[in-house]
Scaffold this motif. Structure first.
Motif, PDB file in Angstrom:
ATOM      1  N   ALA A 129       0.840  -1.193   0.000  1.00 22.69           N
ATOM      2  CA  ALA A 129       0.000   0.000   0.000  1.00 22.69           C
ATOM      3  C   ALA A 129       0.877   1.245   0.000  1.00 22.69           C
ATOM      4  N   PRO A 130       0.435   2.314  -0.620  1.00 22.31           N
ATOM      5  CA  PRO A 130       1.250   3.538  -0.661  1.00 22.31           C
ATOM      6  C   PRO A 130       1.224   4.277   0.674  1.00 22.31           C
ATOM      7  N   ASP A 131       2.203   5.153   0.877  1.00 22.79           N
ATOM      8  CA  ASP A 131       2.129   6.083   2.010  1.00 22.79           C
ATOM      9  C   ASP A 131       0.894   6.965   1.827  1.00 22.79           C
ATOM     10  N   ARG A 132       0.237   7.270   2.940  1.00 18.60           N
ATOM     11  CA  ARG A 132      -0.951   8.115   2.867  1.00 18.60           C
ATOM     12  C   ARG A 132      -0.775   9.292   3.823  1.00 18.60           C
ATOM     13  N   ILE A 133      -0.842  10.491   3.271  1.00 21.90           N
ATOM     14  CA  ILE A 133      -0.711  11.728   4.050  1.00 21.90           C
ATOM     15  C   ILE A 133      -2.122  12.139   4.471  1.00 21.90           C
ATOM     16  N   VAL A 134      -2.374  12.157   5.777  1.00 22.06           N
ATOM     17  CA  VAL A 134      -3.781  12.275   6.197  1.00 22.06           C
ATOM     18  C   VAL A 134      -3.987  13.240   7.368  1.00 22.06           C
ATOM     19  N   LEU A 135      -5.197  13.783   7.399  1.00 16.96           N
ATOM     20  CA  LEU A 135      -5.777  14.297   8.630  1.00 16.96           C
ATOM     21  C   LEU A 135      -6.518  13.134   9.263  1.00 16.96           C
ATOM     22  N   ALA A 136      -6.488  13.055  10.588  1.00 13.40           N
ATOM     23  CA  ALA A 136      -7.057  11.886  11.248  1.00 13.40           C
ATOM     24  C   ALA A 136      -7.856  12.283  12.478  1.00 13.40           C
ATOM     25  N   LEU A 153     -13.446  16.925  10.199  1.00 11.56           N
ATOM     26  CA  LEU A 153     -12.191  16.877   9.435  1.00 11.56           C
ATOM     27  C   LEU A 153     -12.246  17.798   8.220  1.00 11.56           C
ATOM     28  N   TYR A 154     -13.372  17.791   7.519  1.00  4.65           N
ATOM     29  CA  TYR A 154     -13.489  18.645   6.333  1.00  4.65           C
ATOM     30  C   TYR A 154     -13.602  20.122   6.715  1.00  4.65           C
ATOM     31  N   GLU A 155     -14.227  20.415   7.846  1.00  7.70           N
ATOM     32  CA  GLU A 155     -14.262  21.799   8.329  1.00  7.70           C
ATOM     33  C   GLU A 155     -12.850  22.284   8.651  1.00  7.70           C
ATOM     34  N   ARG A 156     -12.074  21.431   9.276  1.00  4.20           N
ATOM     35  CA  ARG A 156     -10.687  21.780   9.586  1.00  4.20           C
ATOM     36  C   ARG A 156      -9.873  21.981   8.305  1.00  4.20           C
ATOM     37  N   MET A 157     -10.115  21.131   7.315  1.00  2.00           N
ATOM     38  CA  MET A 157      -9.407  21.241   6.050  1.00  2.00           C
ATOM     39  C   MET A 157      -9.666  22.601   5.397  1.00  2.00           C
ATOM     40  N   ALA A 158     -10.949  23.012   5.422  1.00  2.00           N
ATOM     41  CA  ALA A 158     -11.300  24.308   4.833  1.00  2.00           C
ATOM     42  C   ALA A 158     -10.675  25.454   5.631  1.00  2.00           C
ATOM     43  N   LYS A 159     -10.714  25.353   6.947  1.00  2.00           N
ATOM     44  CA  LYS A 159     -10.187  26.412   7.811  1.00  2.00           C
ATOM     45  C   LYS A 159      -8.689  26.585   7.624  1.00  2.00           C
ATOM     46  N   GLU A 160      -7.974  25.484   7.425  1.00  2.00           N
ATOM     47  CA  GLU A 160      -6.516  25.535   7.306  1.00  2.00           C
ATOM     48  C   GLU A 160      -6.059  25.604   5.847  1.00  2.00           C
ATOM     49  N   HIS A 161      -7.021  25.738   4.937  1.00  2.00           N
ATOM     50  CA  HIS A 161      -6.729  25.876   3.498  1.00  2.00           C
ATOM     51  C   HIS A 161      -5.875  24.713   2.979  1.00  2.00           C
ATOM     52  N   LEU A 162      -6.294  23.497   3.337  1.00  2.00           N
ATOM     53  CA  LEU A 162      -5.594  22.306   2.902  1.00  2.00           C
ATOM     54  C   LEU A 162      -6.236  21.757   1.630  1.00  2.00           C
ATOM     55  N   THR A 163      -5.472  20.981   0.888  1.00  2.00           N
ATOM     56  CA  THR A 163      -5.944  20.454  -0.391  1.00  2.00           C
ATOM     57  C   THR A 163      -6.257  18.974  -0.262  1.00  2.00           C
ATOM     58  N   PRO A 164      -7.518  18.575  -0.427  1.00  2.00           N
ATOM     59  CA  PRO A 164      -7.833  17.146  -0.334  1.00  2.00           C
ATOM     60  C   PRO A 164      -7.295  16.400  -1.548  1.00  2.00           C
ATOM     61  N   ASP A 165      -6.897  15.142  -1.325  1.00  2.00           N
ATOM     62  CA  ASP A 165      -6.443  14.339  -2.474  1.00  2.00           C
ATOM     63  C   ASP A 165      -7.496  13.314  -2.902  1.00  2.00           C
ATOM     64  N   GLU A 192      -0.672  18.439   1.620  1.00  2.00           N
ATOM     65  CA  GLU A 192       0.347  19.190   2.369  1.00  2.00           C
ATOM     66  C   GLU A 192       0.929  18.313   3.492  1.00  2.00           C
ATOM     67  N   LYS A 193       2.020  17.640   3.218  1.00  2.00           N
ATOM     68  CA  LYS A 193       2.598  16.700   4.176  1.00  2.00           C
ATOM     69  C   LYS A 193       2.969  17.373   5.485  1.00  2.00           C
ATOM     70  N   GLU A 194       3.469  18.613   5.394  1.00  2.23           N
ATOM     71  CA  GLU A 194       3.930  19.306   6.603  1.00  2.23           C
ATOM     72  C   GLU A 194       2.793  19.666   7.557  1.00  2.23           C
ATOM     73  N   LYS A 195       1.556  19.640   7.067  1.00  5.31           N
ATOM     74  CA  LYS A 195       0.415  19.992   7.909  1.00  5.31           C
ATOM     75  C   LYS A 195      -0.437  18.770   8.276  1.00  5.31           C
ATOM     76  N   ALA A 196       0.036  17.607   7.903  1.00  7.13           N
ATOM     77  CA  ALA A 196      -0.726  16.387   8.148  1.00  7.13           C
ATOM     78  C   ALA A 196      -0.653  15.974   9.617  1.00  7.13           C
ATOM     79  N   ASP A 197      -1.644  15.248  10.069  1.00  6.93           N
ATOM     80  CA  ASP A 197      -1.613  14.663  11.410  1.00  6.93           C
ATOM     81  C   ASP A 197      -0.652  13.484  11.456  1.00  6.93           C
ATOM     82  N   LYS A 198      -0.586  12.765  10.348  1.00  8.24           N
ATOM     83  CA  LYS A 198       0.284  11.601  10.312  1.00  8.24           C
ATOM     84  C   LYS A 198       0.495  11.178   8.868  1.00  8.24           C
TER      85      LYS A 198
END
Length: 266
Positions: A129-136, A153-165, A192-198
């Motif tokens: 399986a590939p590496d997965r950059i995620v909010l969790a 999670l999606y509210e947080r994504m919008a607030k932090e201007h993150l890009t869903p994959d 955005e790997k640097e802003k991911a939870d894990k």
């Protein structure tokens, strides 16, 4: 006034049931003869009894009906009826899914003569399986709570201007699955790997694709565990699901696709 027998015939309900409704405070006789104990009902109680029967058909419990009738607030009654309508619509949809599942099962059984043939429809592969950059969001939750935690999670994504994959999934950590309270981690992929939870590190997994509603996902799990046992592998981590095609793609449940991964080792 009507005798209890007449009232029973008019409303098509047994005398035993009328006695029970009296005991629980749902519908008492208009009058009880103090000497004979005979029960008598009035014309207006016919309307109330018919309403009780209708609400029973709608799926309300007797206690719910008693409380609603005591409430006397038409706005509350209307709201409760609307809620019950939505509940029944959901139950109808679930029943239609079950009927479709049973029909497919019968077709497989008739074709193969094997009642477990549906378990053999899964194609299982071993993949890294590939590496997965995620909010969790990991919680002890029920499956019914997925919507709430995904929304956060999606509210947080919008607030932090993150890009869903486009990746959504769930990881199951408990040894025992309990629909109402299981240790589950919901994951949403971001770029955005640097802003991911894990970062879920890629690992060797036995994988299959389940096509259909989530209610039949256990079939995929059963097929995977049997394959792992038969092919000399062992579990090596928490299984997880990736939701590839869902209701959010405007598809019917029969067309949903879920990838199921079991981390394994030799």
């Amino acid at each position: 006034m009507f005798t209890v027998g007449e009232f029973s015939r008019i409303c098509q309900v047994s005398i035993k049931t009328l006695h029970h409704y009296d005991r629980i405070g749902l519908l008492a006789p208009l009058k009880v003869d103090p000497f004979s104990g005979y029960r008598y009902y009035g014309q207006q109680q016919v309307e109330k009894m018919l309403l009780i029967g209708r609400m029973k058909r709608y799926g309300f419990s007797l206690e719910d009906i008693r409380l609603l009738l005591e409430c006397g607030d038409n706005r509350v009654l209307f709201s409760k009826l609307c809620q019950q309508k939505e509940k029944l619509k959901t139950q109808k949809q679930e029943m239609e899914l079950i009927i479709n599942e049973l029909s497919a099962h019968l077709q497989d059984f008739e074709r193969t003569g094997d009642i477990m043939a549906y378990q053999k429809n899964y194609e299982i592969t071993v993949t890294t399986a590939p590496d997965r950059i995620v909010l969790a969001s990991r919680q002890v939750m029920g499956v019914k709570d997925f919507g709430t935690y995904y929304s956060s999670l999606y509210e947080r994504m919008a607030k932090e201007h993150l890009t869903p994959d486009g990746m959504r999934g769930a990881v199951y950590y408990d040894d025992e699955f309990k629909p109402e309270s299981t240790d589950i981690e919901l994951i949403v992929g971001i770029r955005e790997k640097e802003k991911a939870d894990k970062v879920m590190k890629g690992q060797l997994c036995a994988k299959t694709v389940h096509k259909g509603p989530y209610s039949s996902l256990p079939d995929a799990y059963g097929a995977l565990t049997a394959w792992i046992s038969e092919n000399g592998y062992s579990w090596a981590g928490a299984p997880y699901e990736i939701y590839v095609k869902t209701q959010f793609d405007h598809l019917s449940p029969e067309d949903w696709e879920t990838e199921v991964y079991f981390p394994v080792s030799r």
